[in-house]
Design a protein around this motif. Structure first.
Motif, PDB file in Angstrom:
ATOM      1  N   TYR A   1      49.525 -27.772  48.742  1.00  0.00           N
ATOM      2  CA  TYR A   1      50.398 -28.934  48.943  1.00  0.00           C
ATOM      3  C   TYR A   1      51.760 -28.496  49.472  1.00  0.00           C
ATOM      4  CZ  TYR A   1      53.391 -32.920  48.114  1.00  0.00           C
ATOM      5  OH  TYR A   1      54.298 -33.943  48.300  1.00  0.00           O
TER       6      TYR A   1
ATOM      7  N   TRP B   1      54.457 -23.715  51.278  1.00  0.00           N
ATOM      8  CA  TRP B   1      53.511 -24.370  50.387  1.00  0.00           C
ATOM      9  C   TRP B   1      54.103 -24.397  48.981  1.00  0.00           C
ATOM     10  CZ3 TRP B   1      49.714 -26.979  52.425  1.00  0.00           C
ATOM     11  CH2 TRP B   1      49.189 -26.589  53.667  1.00  0.00           C
TER      12      TRP B   1
ATOM     13  N   TYR C   1      55.564 -30.331  50.326  1.00  0.00           N
ATOM     14  CA  TYR C   1      56.416 -31.527  50.287  1.00  0.00           C
ATOM     15  C   TYR C   1      56.810 -31.915  51.711  1.00  0.00           C
ATOM     16  CZ  TYR C   1      57.032 -31.405  45.207  1.00  0.00           C
ATOM     17  OH  TYR C   1      56.817 -31.462  43.862  1.00  0.00           O
TER      18      TYR C   1
ATOM     19  N   THR D   1      54.942 -29.716  40.111  1.00  0.00           N
ATOM     20  CA  THR D   1      54.211 -30.201  41.285  1.00  0.00           C
ATOM     21  C   THR D   1      52.724 -30.290  40.976  1.00  0.00           C
ATOM     22  OG1 THR D   1      55.845 -29.135  42.708  1.00  0.00           O
ATOM     23  CG2 THR D   1      53.766 -29.765  43.741  1.00  0.00           C
TER      24      THR D   1
ATOM     25  N   ILE E   1      51.275 -37.184  43.284  1.00  0.00           N
ATOM     26  CA  ILE E   1      51.266 -36.482  44.568  1.00  0.00           C
ATOM     27  C   ILE E   1      49.830 -36.506  45.065  1.00  0.00           C
ATOM     28  CG2 ILE E   1      51.377 -34.183  45.633  1.00  0.00           C
ATOM     29  CD1 ILE E   1      53.756 -33.548  43.908  1.00  0.00           C
ATOM     30  N   PRO E   2      49.568 -36.870  46.300  1.00  0.00           N
ATOM     31  CA  PRO E   2      50.543 -37.209  47.339  1.00  0.00           C
ATOM     32  C   PRO E   2      50.951 -38.694  47.336  1.00  0.00           C
ATOM     33  CG  PRO E   2      48.353 -37.203  48.287  1.00  0.00           C
ATOM     34  CD  PRO E   2      48.194 -36.849  46.828  1.00  0.00           C
TER      35      PRO E   2
ATOM     36  N   CYS F   1      50.310 -33.595  40.880  1.00  0.00           N
ATOM     37  CA  CYS F   1      49.054 -33.696  41.641  1.00  0.00           C
ATOM     38  C   CYS F   1      47.931 -34.168  40.720  1.00  0.00           C
ATOM     39  CB  CYS F   1      48.658 -32.342  42.240  1.00  0.00           C
ATOM     40  SG  CYS F   1      49.700 -31.790  43.595  1.00  0.00           S
TER      41      CYS F   1
ATOM     42  N   LYS G   1      51.844 -32.788  52.857  1.00  0.00           N
ATOM     43  CA  LYS G   1      50.538 -32.323  53.325  1.00  0.00           C
ATOM     44  C   LYS G   1      49.733 -31.821  52.152  1.00  0.00           C
ATOM     45  CE  LYS G   1      51.497 -29.410  56.710  1.00  0.00           C
ATOM     46  NZ  LYS G   1      51.392 -28.334  57.663  1.00  0.00           N
ATOM     47  N   ILE G   2      48.516 -32.312  51.990  1.00  0.00           N
ATOM     48  CA  ILE G   2      47.695 -31.860  50.861  1.00  0.00           C
ATOM     49  C   ILE G   2      46.290 -31.551  51.348  1.00  0.00           C
ATOM     50  CG2 ILE G   2      46.893 -34.162  50.121  1.00  0.00           C
ATOM     51  CD1 ILE G   2      47.570 -33.113  47.176  1.00  0.00           C
TER      52      ILE G   2
ATOM     53  N   MET H   1      42.889 -38.032  44.668  1.00  0.00           N
ATOM     54  CA  MET H   1      43.650 -38.277  45.899  1.00  0.00           C
ATOM     55  C   MET H   1      43.328 -39.627  46.533  1.00  0.00           C
ATOM     56  SD  MET H   1      43.654 -34.510  47.579  1.00  0.00           S
ATOM     57  CE  MET H   1      43.840 -33.076  46.527  1.00  0.00           C
TER      58      MET H   1
END
Lengths: 293, 275
Positions: free
Chosen positions: A19, A27, A21, A54, A63-64, A58, A70-71, A83
């Motif tokens: 992941y 990363w 941000y 973080t 997140i996201p 997740c 970007k994940i 997700m």
């Protein structure tokens, strides 16, 4: 409530999670894979900036969904891919309690606060009442149901935050340094609650700096550093790697450091190494006795 | 024996008329000491500290700072000698930029312009904030705001600095940084008082520990003595650090060992290798 059962599948399954941000160049998490079994107490340690919070966000689906970025990879909690769900849809599968007790209460009374998540989940009044009774007892706030959250102490506020999450009866409870800002009494009462939950079979993922406590209660420990997994192992295996902890600027319990020295010197055999205080004292007495005899 | 920097004599203090929060407190703090105040929330630690820098005046008894009765001088005069850093750095940081924050104190204490400049430079350097002098204070991390709070007090060149919960909310690295700063300053002669719940910090840095419980001082002694006084510590809801718990368990068992982590490890390893 009947717990969902997932044959052949761990309750948490993270595969190749990476992941970044939206504003990040590096990363925040990189190729993270691990599984947590149902009922396990899973500790996470690592220095500031390692990606612990973080990772917790997740797992909770914040997140996201709420952050973008970007994940890649996959996360399944209780069989559901996080997700593709909204944080609301995940509320009864995974709950999270953050470090700062001040900012987590929403209701005008303790009762309202405990009910908040349940109202959003459209739980019946009857069921709501049952859960509030059960949870408020568990967190030791049943006498305070009509109290305003702001009038609680820091420790009580944090108990309320835990209670609000527990009321939703998630399959997995994530605790992100819940005692970092509390005094010693509140700290130990929070740990008492966590131990009780562990006995009840709740799956717990706990980010924590109190390594002495983790050595006692955790089934396994994940060491995170610069967004990558440095190690996953049961406490006694993990804390044996004193130099790894030094490298990532984290502490090991004093007894782990002591026992490592003794094992390395050949004074105590490898299979007697322990990071738990009581056991270490017993081993030391045994060997000191042997020497004195 | 040098003169004490702070003398507290038979002090009682009450925020409301109903109840004293401090009862018959007496203590002397000498130049160069590194003192830790420990105790439960509400035990009287912070109240005692605020009496020491003149924000509060005793109801009965007296507090003498650097030879002056705090009741007879303005708090701003005492502030020159006794710096007080709040638990939450955001309660004392007001300026937009780091350097302005540090300048504020000495500017208000009628130092000359040259003195202010020198003291600000010194404080920036001591706190390792020189390269952050032009940064916005709100953009700093918690640990750096904590250091900035300390630096802005140092710039006033106090004789004693009181830091309320220096490590709360910091990780191991951040805690070490702020504590090592205080230790460096102490070695240079600054008297340091910290208020904390962190027993590992107390054991590693303080020379003397004052244990508060229910508005009384229940123990005031050298750190080595207090760390093994389980009764006094319990009154403050504290346990000794793990290495001392291990040492005490072995002592009870009849094995004499040292109480510092390094010496304890050496002791045990020597004992086990003798055979």
């Amino acid at each position: 409530m009947e717990k969902r059962k997932f044959m052949d599948e761990p309750i948490v399954n993270v595969k190749d999670l990476s992941y970044q941000y939206p504003s990040g160049k590096d990363w925040a998490l990189h190729n993270v894979s691990f599984r947590v079994e149902e009922g396990e107490f899973f500790g996470i340690v690592g220095p500031t900036g390692a990606g612990k919070t973080t990772l917790a966000m997740c797992l909770r689906g914040l997140i996201p969904q709420n952050f973008g970025g970007k994940i890649s990879g996959s996360i399944k909690i209780a069989g559901v891919g996080t997700m593709s769900k909204t944080p609301g849809e995940l509320a009864d599968r995974v709950g999270i309690v953050f470090q700062n007790a001040e900012t987590q209460a929403i209701g005008l009374t303790v009762r309202e606060d405990l009910a908040f998540g349940l109202e959003n989940m459209k739980v019946t009044r009857e069921e709501m009442q049952k859960r509030i009774d059960r949870v408020s007892k568990l967190i030791g706030l049943s006498e305070f149901l009509e109290r305003e959250p702001w009038a609680l102490s820091g420790g009580q506020k944090q108990k309320l935050a835990i209670g609000g999450v527990l009321a939703m009866e998630p399959d997995v409870l994530i605790l992100d340094e819940p005692t970092a800002e509390l005094d010693p009494v509140s700290k130990s009462s929070i740990f008492d609650i966590v131990r009780r939950l562990q006995d009840e079979g709740v799956t717990i993922i706990m980010i924590e700096h109190e390594v002495e406590t983790l050595a006692d209660v955790a089934d396994r420990i994940l060491v995170l550093n610069e967004g990558e997994i440095a190690m996953i192992a049961p406490p006694d295996e993990a804390f044996r790697e004193v130099s790894l902890f030094k490298d990532v600027r984290e502490r090991v319990p004093f007894v782990a450091d002591l026992m490592s020295t003794l094992v390395d010197q050949g004074a105590v055999p490898e299979n007697r190494f322990t990071s738990r205080e009581e056991e270490a004292i017993a081993v030391l007495k045994e060997y000191l006795e042997g020497e004195n005899a | 024996m040098p003169e004490p920097l702070i003398q507290i004599r038979d002090v009682n203090y009450a925020y409301t008329k109903e109840e004293d929060v401090l009862h018959d407190i007496s203590m002397d703090i000498y130049p160069g000491e590194f003192v830790a105040f420990v105790g439960q929330n509400g035990a009287g630690k912070t109240t005692c500290a605020k009496l020491m820098n003149g924000i509060l005046k005793p109801r009965t008894g007296e507090v003498v700072v650097d030879g002056q009765l705090t009741e007879e001088v303005a708090a701003s005069v005492i502030a020159r000698n006794v710096g007080y850093s709040y638990q939450n750095p955001d309660h004392q940081i007001w300026a937009m930029k780091v350097e302005d924050e540090i300048k504020f104190g000495p500017n208000n204490l009628s130092f000359s312009e040259a003195e202010v400049k020198e003291q600000v430079e010194e404080a920036l350097e001591l706190a390792n904030l020189t390269d952050k002098r032009d940064e916005y204070t709100f953009a700093l991390g918690w640990g750096e705001r904590q250091k900035l709070a300390v630096a802005s007090i140092l710039a006033m060149r106090p004789k004693i600095i009181i830091v309320d919960e220096p490590t709360t909310g910091l990780d191991k690295d951040g805690s070490l940084r702020i504590m090592n700063l205080l230790q460096r300053l102490n070695k240079k002669g600054l008297t340091v008082v910290i208020i904390t719940h962190d027993i590992d910090i107390v054991a590693a840095y303080a020379n003397r520990v004052v244990v508060f419980a229910g508005g009384h001082i229940v123990r005031d002694d050298m750190v080595e003595e207090v760390m093994v006084d389980l009764d006094a510590l319990e009154k403050a809801d504290l346990r000794p650090p793990q290495h001392i718990r291990v040492a005490l368990a072995l002592k009870e068992y009849g094995v004499e060992v040292e109480m510092s982590p390094e010496l304890l490890r050496e002791n045990i390893s020597n004992l086990l290798q003798k055979a």
